[in-house]
Design a protein around this motif. Structure first.
Motif, PDB file in Angstrom:
ATOM      1  N   UNK A   1       0.817  -1.220   0.000  1.00  0.00           N
ATOM      2  CA  UNK A   1       0.000   0.000   0.000  1.00  0.00           C
ATOM      3  C   UNK A   1       0.851   1.270   0.000  1.00  0.00           C
ATOM      4  N   UNK A   2       1.857   1.333   0.847  1.00  0.00           N
ATOM      5  CA  UNK A   2       2.672   2.542   0.943  1.00  0.00           C
ATOM      6  C   UNK A   2       3.394   2.840  -0.369  1.00  0.00           C
ATOM      7  N   UNK A   3       3.798   1.798  -1.055  1.00  0.00           N
ATOM      8  CA  UNK A   3       4.478   1.983  -2.341  1.00  0.00           C
ATOM      9  C   UNK A   3       3.511   2.540  -3.371  1.00  0.00           C
ATOM     10  N   UNK A   4       2.302   1.998  -3.436  1.00  0.00           N
ATOM     11  CA  UNK A   4       1.312   2.495  -4.394  1.00  0.00           C
ATOM     12  C   UNK A   4       0.967   3.950  -4.095  1.00  0.00           C
ATOM     13  N   UNK A   5       0.730   4.267  -2.832  1.00  0.00           N
ATOM     14  CA  UNK A   5       0.344   5.640  -2.495  1.00  0.00           C
ATOM     15  C   UNK A   5       1.487   6.627  -2.720  1.00  0.00           C
ATOM     16  N   UNK A   6       2.710   6.142  -2.767  1.00  0.00           N
ATOM     17  CA  UNK A   6       3.844   7.045  -2.981  1.00  0.00           C
ATOM     18  C   UNK A   6       3.844   7.661  -4.364  1.00  0.00           C
ATOM     19  N   UNK A   7       3.125   7.035  -5.313  1.00  0.00           N
ATOM     20  CA  UNK A   7       3.117   7.567  -6.686  1.00  0.00           C
ATOM     21  C   UNK A   7       1.865   8.387  -6.984  1.00  0.00           C
ATOM     22  N   UNK A   8       0.969   8.533  -6.011  1.00  0.00           N
ATOM     23  CA  UNK A   8      -0.233   9.338  -6.231  1.00  0.00           C
ATOM     24  C   UNK A   8       0.188  10.780  -6.532  1.00  0.00           C
ATOM     25  N   UNK A   9      -0.385  11.340  -7.580  1.00  0.00           N
ATOM     26  CA  UNK A   9      -0.008  12.679  -8.021  1.00  0.00           C
ATOM     27  C   UNK A   9       0.704  12.664  -9.355  1.00  0.00           C
ATOM     28  N   UNK A  10       1.401  11.570  -9.635  1.00  0.00           N
ATOM     29  CA  UNK A  10       2.023  11.427 -10.946  1.00  0.00           C
ATOM     30  C   UNK A  10       0.965  11.084 -11.988  1.00  0.00           C
ATOM     31  N   UNK A  11       1.218  11.445 -13.237  1.00  0.00           N
ATOM     32  CA  UNK A  11       0.353  10.996 -14.317  1.00  0.00           C
ATOM     33  C   UNK A  11       0.380   9.477 -14.369  1.00  0.00           C
ATOM     34  N   UNK A  12      -0.720   8.864 -14.804  1.00  0.00           N
ATOM     35  CA  UNK A  12      -0.864   7.418 -14.727  1.00  0.00           C
ATOM     36  C   UNK A  12       0.254   6.687 -15.452  1.00  0.00           C
ATOM     37  N   UNK A  13       0.625   7.134 -16.628  1.00  0.00           N
ATOM     38  CA  UNK A  13       1.656   6.451 -17.403  1.00  0.00           C
ATOM     39  C   UNK A  13       2.986   6.447 -16.644  1.00  0.00           C
ATOM     40  N   UNK A  14       3.307   7.566 -16.031  1.00  0.00           N
ATOM     41  CA  UNK A  14       4.560   7.671 -15.267  1.00  0.00           C
ATOM     42  C   UNK A  14       4.482   6.819 -14.011  1.00  0.00           C
ATOM     43  N   UNK A  15       3.322   6.837 -13.356  1.00  0.00           N
ATOM     44  CA  UNK A  15       3.138   6.046 -12.129  1.00  0.00           C
ATOM     45  C   UNK A  15       3.291   4.554 -12.408  1.00  0.00           C
ATOM     46  N   UNK A  16       2.664   4.080 -13.471  1.00  0.00           N
ATOM     47  CA  UNK A  16       2.743   2.656 -13.822  1.00  0.00           C
ATOM     48  C   UNK A  16       4.185   2.257 -14.114  1.00  0.00           C
ATOM     49  N   UNK A  17       4.875   3.074 -14.875  1.00  0.00           N
ATOM     50  CA  UNK A  17       6.270   2.760 -15.213  1.00  0.00           C
ATOM     51  C   UNK A  17       7.147   2.730 -13.969  1.00  0.00           C
ATOM     52  N   UNK A  18       6.844   3.587 -13.011  1.00  0.00           N
ATOM     53  CA  UNK A  18       7.640   3.623 -11.778  1.00  0.00           C
ATOM     54  C   UNK A  18       7.346   2.408 -10.899  1.00  0.00           C
ATOM     55  N   UNK A  19       6.082   1.980 -10.866  1.00  0.00           N
ATOM     56  CA  UNK A  19       5.710   0.840 -10.028  1.00  0.00           C
ATOM     57  C   UNK A  19       6.139  -0.496 -10.626  1.00  0.00           C
ATOM     58  N   UNK A  20       6.216  -0.548 -11.960  1.00  0.00           N
ATOM     59  CA  UNK A  20       6.549  -1.813 -12.624  1.00  0.00           C
ATOM     60  C   UNK A  20       7.658  -1.589 -13.657  1.00  0.00           C
ATOM     61  N   UNK A  21       8.841  -1.196 -13.204  1.00  0.00           N
ATOM     62  CA  UNK A  21       9.911  -0.831 -14.138  1.00  0.00           C
ATOM     63  C   UNK A  21      10.439  -1.983 -14.976  1.00  0.00           C
TER      64      UNK A  21
END
Length: 227
Positions: free
Chosen positions: A40-60
């Motif tokens: 959960x903490x990892x997912x919430x850390x990307x809130x605010x980024x555009x979705x495409x950037x968030x997805x790439x950061x979570x699943x590099x």
């Protein structure tokens, strides 16, 4: 007569608590490619980024095709939950309605939004809470690079004709505060969102409750003592 001032709000984690929808939709995104959801903490850390950037950061380590599938899964999941749950599923934080309505009633204050949400999602949220009429400029991920790039804030200032010295960004993440600094404006960090206070060091001011926001805006933009 007071000079016009521009007060720009982030949405998720600042105006509304969307974490339930975000976490569930992100689970859909990872399920679409057969992967487990990060903590959960990892997912919430990307809130605010555009979705495409968030997805790439979570699943590099996943491929561009897998990222595309995840984005589609997220959007479908978020939309279905929004339609099923309505506005109650993304409540405003305590006191936020009063803050927005109070600031909007001031003749010299112009309100804006800068969010990683899509325009469709933003309008659905604001219309559900009856708040859209209060915002003069609304900048979304559809039309800009992801935060912390200052494009959203630069466009909001261009829309309203108000410069950075009379503008402030209110948000809950380091992306918001770094965006404000990049645009040359002040940033007020709120204490109820998704990034811990230790990550918000670039903020001009911190507030712990919504009731403190009007005084903080006065202090930052007009040199008045915050209540």
């Amino acid at each position: 007569m007071m000079q016009p001032r521009l007060v720009i709000f982030d949405v998720d984690g600042t105006l509304s608590d969307s974490q339930g929808h975000i976490l569930a939709a992100m689970a859909d995104a990872f399920a679409a490619v057969g992967q487990p959801l990060p903590p959960r903490a990892v997912v919430l850390s990307i809130v605010g980024l555009s979705l495409e950037v968030a997805i790439a950061r979570l699943a590099p380590d996943l491929s561009p095709a897998e990222h595309t599938a995840m984005i589609a899964g997220y959007r479908a999941g978020f939309r279905s939950r929004r339609e099923a749950g309505g506005v109650a599923a993304t409540p405003l934080y305590p006191g936020i309605r009063e803050v927005v309505e109070g600031l909007a009633a001031q003749p010299h204050t112009v309100l804006g939004i800068a969010t990683g949400k899509s325009m469709r999602g933003l309008e659905a949220l604001l219309d559900g809470h009856g708040l859209r009429r209060h915002f003069v400029t609304m900048q979304v991920a559809d039309h800009h690079p992801s935060k912390p790039h200052p494009s959203m804030l630069m466009t909001a200032m261009a829309d309203t004709g108000i410069g950075p010295e009379r503008s402030v960004m209110i948000g809950d993440t380091s992306f918001d505060m770094d965006m404000a600094r990049a645009a040359g404006m002040a940033g007020i960090a709120v204490g109820w969102g998704y990034h811990p206070a230790r990550e918000l060091g670039s903020a001009t001011m911190h507030v712990a409750t919504a009731a403190e926001l009007p005084g903080a805006v006065d202090a930052v933009l007009d040199g008045m003592t915050a209540a």
